[in-house]
Design an enzyme around this catalytic site. Sequence first.
Site, PDB file in Angstrom:
ATOM      1  N   ALA A   1      25.545 -80.315 -16.909  1.00 26.90           N
ATOM      2  CA  ALA A   1      26.745 -80.199 -16.060  1.00 26.90           C
ATOM      3  C   ALA A   1      26.974 -78.789 -15.543  1.00 26.90           C
ATOM      4  O   ALA A   1      27.897 -78.559 -14.755  1.00 26.90           O
ATOM      5  CB  ALA A   1      27.977 -80.668 -16.830  1.00 26.90           C
ATOM      6  N   GLY A   2      26.173 -77.807 -15.958  1.00 28.97           N
ATOM      7  CA  GLY A   2      26.262 -76.464 -15.417  1.00 28.97           C
ATOM      8  C   GLY A   2      27.504 -75.714 -15.847  1.00 28.97           C
ATOM      9  O   GLY A   2      27.800 -75.613 -17.041  1.00 28.97           O
TER      10      GLY A   2
ATOM     11  N   HIS B   1      25.657 -78.850   0.239  1.00 29.37           N
ATOM     12  CA  HIS B   1      26.762 -77.955  -0.109  1.00 29.37           C
ATOM     13  C   HIS B   1      26.398 -77.133  -1.347  1.00 29.37           C
ATOM     14  O   HIS B   1      25.873 -77.676  -2.316  1.00 29.37           O
ATOM     15  CB  HIS B   1      28.022 -78.782  -0.378  1.00 29.37           C
ATOM     16  CG  HIS B   1      29.289 -77.996  -0.324  1.00 29.37           C
ATOM     17  ND1 HIS B   1      29.630 -77.094  -1.299  1.00 29.37           N
ATOM     18  CD2 HIS B   1      30.282 -77.951   0.585  1.00 29.37           C
ATOM     19  CE1 HIS B   1      30.803 -76.550  -0.992  1.00 29.37           C
ATOM     20  NE2 HIS B   1      31.216 -77.051   0.155  1.00 29.37           N
TER      21      HIS B   1
END
Lengths: 299, 299
Positions: A171-172, A82
């Site tokens: 964590a972006g 995903h």
Amino acid sequence: MKKLVETVPNFSEGRNKDTIEKILICFKDKEGVKLLDLHRDKDHNRLVVTAVGGPDELKRAVLEAVGTAINLIDMRAHRGEHPRMGAVDVIPFIPVKNISMEEVVKLSKDTAKEIWKTYHLPVFLYEESASSPARKNLANIRKGQFEGMPEKLKSPGWGPDFGEREIHPTAGVVAVGARMPLVAYNINLDTDNIEIARAIAKAVRQSNGGLPYCKAIGIELRERKITQVSMNMTDYTQTPLYRALEYVRAEAKRHNVNVIGSEIVGLVPMAAIVDSATYYMGLEDFNIDKILETKIIEQ
Amino acid sequence: MKKLVETVPNFSEGRNKDTIEKILICFKDKEGVKLLDLHRDKDHNRLVVTAVGGPDELKRAVLEAVGTAINLIDMRAHRGEHPRMGAVDVIPFIPVKNISMEEVVKLSKDTAKEIWKTYHLPVFLYEESASSPARKNLANIRKGQFEGMPEKLKSPGWGPDFGEREIHPTAGVVAVGARMPLVAYNINLDTDNIEIARAIAKAVRQSNGGLPYCKAIGIELRERKITQVSMNMTDYTQTPLYRALEYVRAEAKRHNVNVIGSEIVGLVPMAAIVDSATYYMGLEDFNIDKILETKIIEQ
């Protein structure tokens, strides 16, 4: 009247049971918050949580879960089918009862602000909370994914709504926003001719001049030897389900094809069904306040 | 899964605010009990309370309300248009969620037993809890009303199910029983000819060989210059609303008359509406567990 909001946060962890449990715990046994559903997918390597609650209580639970995800998920090592851009990838807030979209937009912005302040995780606002039309659609924001985000944040027009132009190292980034509940509604046709299903999907979807708040594609159900108009209804209060059904039925006639059934995937708000029942039964002065369960929830 | 029962006790006081408030308080702020609705009618001199809760919690609240009604209502002075036989006239218990009719029958009998034991108020069991077919119908039990009860209790076959053959001097007697939720469903016709409405009502009602669990009469809506088939659906799980609607529509055609709408009076269980929506939308594999609000209640 108790205000009720739904949230469906997506976390980038569908495999590690310990991490999943620690995220879920943020929504469990919390006064004023109910964990309704969870969907973990190992191939997607993703966890989708559904919870409802009062706006403040839900915000607190989400913030706790974001902190947990940041602590336990390292996106540098994340693989999954995903598309994703952060340890907590997207946090939609959805009005359920006694609360306006404006209030839910405010809730999403308050939450976004605190996410940046508390965790230094940059936030994009999307859907109803978007700061520009280009940011309304989550797919636009997520394009490039985690790996492409450092560069994207520095490109013109792609600074985050909260935070600096630099990703959280592990964590972006995250998208937070308010949206209407989405109803996945599929209508089955008594033909195996995919071209007919595609032609009807094209006629019904908003982007080709069909019904507002309707996305549609034609698909084959090979085992059943039929085809389906598969729709996402993005605002059932504006375009009710019965209208999509009757529109597809009318288009099907042009092709000498019949509607033989329909299906709803996932959870649907009671109002969407009551609305269609009201139409087909010709009910006068009817709405969800006449439903026993509505009174039970309101207490 | 939390068991949920509804009760709709009828009290013989629709005027005295203090008495009404003291009865209502028995259902308010009680852990596990929710007061959903109340209807007081001065002409009927009657209070109808709707509450839901767990079986034990609801039984306790009902017992407290019965005690309050016995203390505060003197039937010897009661006048009102609605037929009645006691200070608390009738106490139906209705299964709502995760509970069988058998369990609710037991609940009604336990409550009846305690009413006699605690307050010496004689109890008749009715509907699903009835000890004989003659006692199933409340109207049969109530015939003679408060004033005729002393004599009736002594007549053959009319001893109460709990208690002795003598009324409570000021509170009379009470009927307690379990029943399915009743849905008051009316269908409007585009004719002012009452004979046609009556003919259709006769065709649709169970007692004339029509639909099971359907009582029906034809009535005039003079202001709107139309007529109506007014129905009580006594078990929508056996005879769904859509079936009554389609039956009436088909009969109406025989008279060259059309159905122009319908209405539901009072609260209706979600399942009754979901069931009809499922029929008209041709929904596959659909039921109330797919409704968001069901998940909210279940938590």
